[in-house]
Design a protein around this motif. Structure first.
Motif, PDB file in Angstrom:
ATOM      1  N   THR A  38     -59.920 -36.093 111.243  1.00  0.00           N
ATOM      2  CA  THR A  38     -59.156 -35.149 112.073  1.00  0.00           C
ATOM      3  C   THR A  38     -60.070 -34.212 112.852  1.00  0.00           C
ATOM      4  O   THR A  38     -60.925 -33.540 112.265  1.00  0.00           O
ATOM      5  CB  THR A  38     -58.211 -34.336 111.155  1.00  0.00           C
ATOM      6  N   GLY A  49     -56.911 -34.792 117.698  1.00  0.00           N
ATOM      7  CA  GLY A  49     -57.057 -36.233 117.827  1.00  0.00           C
ATOM      8  C   GLY A  49     -57.727 -36.828 116.615  1.00  0.00           C
ATOM      9  O   GLY A  49     -58.513 -36.162 115.930  1.00  0.00           O
ATOM     10  N   THR A  50     -57.378 -38.071 116.307  1.00  0.00           N
ATOM     11  CA  THR A  50     -58.253 -38.866 115.470  1.00  0.00           C
ATOM     12  C   THR A  50     -59.464 -39.225 116.333  1.00  0.00           C
ATOM     13  O   THR A  50     -59.507 -38.913 117.524  1.00  0.00           O
ATOM     14  CB  THR A  50     -57.510 -40.099 114.937  1.00  0.00           C
ATOM     15  N   SER A  69     -59.158 -40.592 119.936  1.00  0.00           N
ATOM     16  CA  SER A  69     -58.687 -39.636 120.939  1.00  0.00           C
ATOM     17  C   SER A  69     -59.816 -38.700 121.386  1.00  0.00           C
ATOM     18  O   SER A  69     -59.976 -38.400 122.578  1.00  0.00           O
ATOM     19  CB  SER A  69     -57.523 -38.829 120.345  1.00  0.00           C
ATOM     20  N   TRP A  70     -60.609 -38.254 120.408  1.00  0.00           N
ATOM     21  CA  TRP A  70     -61.751 -37.390 120.712  1.00  0.00           C
ATOM     22  C   TRP A  70     -62.745 -38.104 121.630  1.00  0.00           C
ATOM     23  O   TRP A  70     -63.216 -37.536 122.624  1.00  0.00           O
ATOM     24  CB  TRP A  70     -62.405 -36.979 119.399  1.00  0.00           C
ATOM     25  N   TRP A  98     -61.313 -38.626 125.204  1.00  0.00           N
ATOM     26  CA  TRP A  98     -61.362 -37.339 125.911  1.00  0.00           C
ATOM     27  C   TRP A  98     -62.756 -37.093 126.479  1.00  0.00           C
ATOM     28  O   TRP A  98     -62.920 -36.779 127.656  1.00  0.00           O
ATOM     29  CB  TRP A  98     -60.968 -36.218 124.945  1.00  0.00           C
ATOM     30  N   HIS A 150     -55.901 -37.309 127.372  1.00  0.00           N
ATOM     31  CA  HIS A 150     -55.691 -36.990 125.955  1.00  0.00           C
ATOM     32  C   HIS A 150     -54.695 -38.015 125.427  1.00  0.00           C
ATOM     33  O   HIS A 150     -53.492 -37.839 125.515  1.00  0.00           O
ATOM     34  CB  HIS A 150     -55.145 -35.567 125.793  1.00  0.00           C
ATOM     35  N   THR A 189     -54.004 -41.355 122.405  1.00  0.00           N
ATOM     36  CA  THR A 189     -54.352 -42.041 121.169  1.00  0.00           C
ATOM     37  C   THR A 189     -53.606 -43.359 121.166  1.00  0.00           C
ATOM     38  O   THR A 189     -52.552 -43.479 121.801  1.00  0.00           O
ATOM     39  CB  THR A 189     -53.987 -41.203 119.934  1.00  0.00           C
ATOM     40  N   THR A 212     -51.302 -40.734 111.048  1.00  0.00           N
ATOM     41  CA  THR A 212     -51.317 -39.275 111.020  1.00  0.00           C
ATOM     42  C   THR A 212     -50.233 -38.674 110.130  1.00  0.00           C
ATOM     43  O   THR A 212     -50.279 -37.500 109.809  1.00  0.00           O
ATOM     44  CB  THR A 212     -51.114 -38.714 112.439  1.00  0.00           C
ATOM     45  N   ALA A 259     -51.457 -35.946 121.291  1.00  0.00           N
ATOM     46  CA  ALA A 259     -51.856 -36.773 122.433  1.00  0.00           C
ATOM     47  C   ALA A 259     -50.722 -37.703 122.839  1.00  0.00           C
ATOM     48  O   ALA A 259     -49.748 -37.908 122.109  1.00  0.00           O
ATOM     49  CB  ALA A 259     -53.088 -37.604 122.059  1.00  0.00           C
TER      50      ALA A 259
END
Length: 501
Positions: free
Chosen positions: A86, A163-164, A167-168, A171, A179, A181, A189, A215
């Motif tokens: 996370t 984000g997981t 997603s990070w 980005w 943004h 996922t 999640t 996201a």
């Protein structure tokens, strides 16, 4: 002019691996970098999101160089990742506001137990396919926000993003333009409605997670955006896939039809059984997770049953680094083979609690059956056997749903251990099939990115590329298999006794 390539990024718990694939899906460049974690308190596991990001960029550059390629040769980038880990960051600056809380982290065990005691477990399982366990992201998000009221206020104002790791990375790759996922990561999640593959407002309310953090949920194989040249090696190329690591391995193992199963032996082990385009019904008492397997653009999602073992490769690492019993993981095969049997020594790898099908966050690692004659070989064998027993625990639960595991496709680092793979086949009583390329998580993200961009023609062509390196047939007598497993269950019960004291 050089042929284009697909860059497949596998950002895992203990390392980042990048494979460069040509049009025949051959690995023409590869690089790996270790990933550090910190353990600020017992049961806590954290990582630095910035180091994860910089490690990805550096490892991509190294993989391209190893294959004699340049960044301008990249036709698409695909990402697979450690899933429930996370990350929260500032939408304006892109800077993380807290260390990443890793999927192994158990700090929210009490919060999960409180929710379960309030009777929310069945509704969580029905809606999300998951169980109330600190493994998943939802309670991790809430913990970060509750630990700092200012972060909670900022989250409610839409200033922060969650984000997981997929997603990070998207980005950062896109310079903060997207943004998103993918649906497989979103399904880990405890915030996704499994039936609709959309965020669940009731779950966000239950876990006290502001919707403003979340996201956009997208398919696993789709062009999300192009990379920002200022952020990524000076080039603008399609970011065309994101998928959780275990689902990536399922796809690369060609388990794309209902009834096909794989196990990835990594830091933990994860057995996934493809159940097709309809979410499977809940298993008995939530023993197995229900999750999204993959989704191609324009197609319905495929689903899977999953059994997670939280510490398998981590148990071998503990033998090496914690006890100094071995110098390398490869030694375990020879040590185990040096014995005619286990002499009654069993190890339960509950180093981070027990995952499927038991879901006991308070279970503890247990070593039983020791005598004065117990030595290094017994410990090594007990750890390897425990990996196979925990896999059988999950196979038994899958059979109880009416879908037995009749063949297991194996990958990950421990699939290179011949003693373990033969014992796995023996204790399951079914063949274990190991492919010629064990890095299936990276391959899966590359395959999905190539499909999204037309680099690869279709799913069938990719499935035909999977080749068996070794097939292990069971040869242990049924009576011996059942005796060993019965003794294992007694050892397992000892490890769970901690949670009852």
């Amino acid at each position: 002019m050089p042929e284009p390539v697909v860059v497949a990024v596998d950002q895992g718990t203990t390392g980042t691996t990048v494979c460069v694939l040509d049009r025949d899906a051959r690995v023409v460049g590869r690089a790996h970098a270790d990933v550090a974690a910190s353990y600020p308190r017992p049961g806590w596991v954290e990582q630095d999101p910035e180091r994860l990001w910089r490690g990805v960029v550096d490892t991509v550059a190294a993989a391209l160089a190893a294959g004699g390629r340049r960044a301008t040769d990249i036709g698409a980038v695909g990402i697979t990742n450690q899933r429930e880990t996370t990350v929260l960051w500032d939408r304006r600056t892109g800077e993380p506001v807290h260390p990443a809380i890793v999927w192994q982290d158990r700090r929210t065990a009490a919060a999960c137990e409180k929710l379960a005691a309030a009777g929310h477990g069945p509704a969580v399982a029905e809606r999300t396919g998951l169980v109330l366990d600190p493994y998943f992201s939802g309670t991790k998000i809430a913990w970060i926000l509750d630990a700092d009221p200012e972060l909670r206020r900022r989250a409610g104002r839409g200033e922060l993003a969650f984000g997981t790791v997929d997603s990070w990375l998207v980005w950062r790759l896109t310079g903060g333009r997207r943004h998103v996922t993918d649906v497989t990561n979103a399904s880990r999640t405890m915030l996704l409605d499994l039936a609709t593959a959309t965020w669940s407002a009731p779950m966000a309310e239950l876990l006290d997670v502001p919707a403003e953090l979340l996201a956009e949920v997208r398919p696993s194989s789709e062009v999300y955006a192009e990379t920002d040249p200022a952020a990524f090696l000076g080039v603008a190329v399609p970011v065309a896939a994101a998928v959780g690591d275990q689902q990536a391995a399922l796809f690369a193992q060609a388990c794309v039809e209902a009834g096909q199963a794989k196990n990835t032996y990594g830091t933990g082990s994860f057995v996934l059984l493809n159940t097709g385009p309809t979410p499977p019904p809940p298993s008995r008492e939530g023993a197995l997770l229900r999750t999204v397997a993959f989704q191609l653009a324009g197609e319905p999602a495929h689903y899977a049953l999953e059994g997670a073992v939280l510490a398998t490769g981590a148990a071998v690492q503990w033998l090496r680094d914690g006890l100094g019993v071995i110098g390398s993981a490869a030694e375990t095969a020879g040590l185990a083979a040096s014995l005619d049997g286990n002499d009654g020594v069993y190890f339960v790898p509950a180093l981070a609690g027990l995952g499927a099908p038991h879901w006991d966050a308070r279970a503890r690692g247990t070593l039983v059956g020791l005598t004065r004659g117990t030595g290094r070989a017994h410990l090594a064998r007990a750890v390897l056997e425990s990996i196979a027993y925990r896999t059988r625990d999950i196979a038994v639960a899958m059979s109880a749903t009416g879908t037995p595991v009749t063949e297991l496709r194996a990958d990950g680092g421990a699939a290179a251990n011949p003693w373990l793979m033969q014992f796995q086949a023996d204790i399951l009583g079914v063949p274990v099939d190991v492919p010629d390329n064990l890095e299936t998580t990276a391959l899966g993200s590359g395959y999905l990115a190539g499909l999204a961009t037309g680099f690869f023609p279709d799913r069938a062509a990719l499935a035909a590329l999977r080749r068996t390196a070794t097939r292990y047939e069971p040869r242990m007598p049924t009576a011996e298999r059942d005796r060993l497993y019965a003794d294992w269950l007694r050892a397992l019960d000892r490890s769970r006794g901690w949670s009852r004291d």
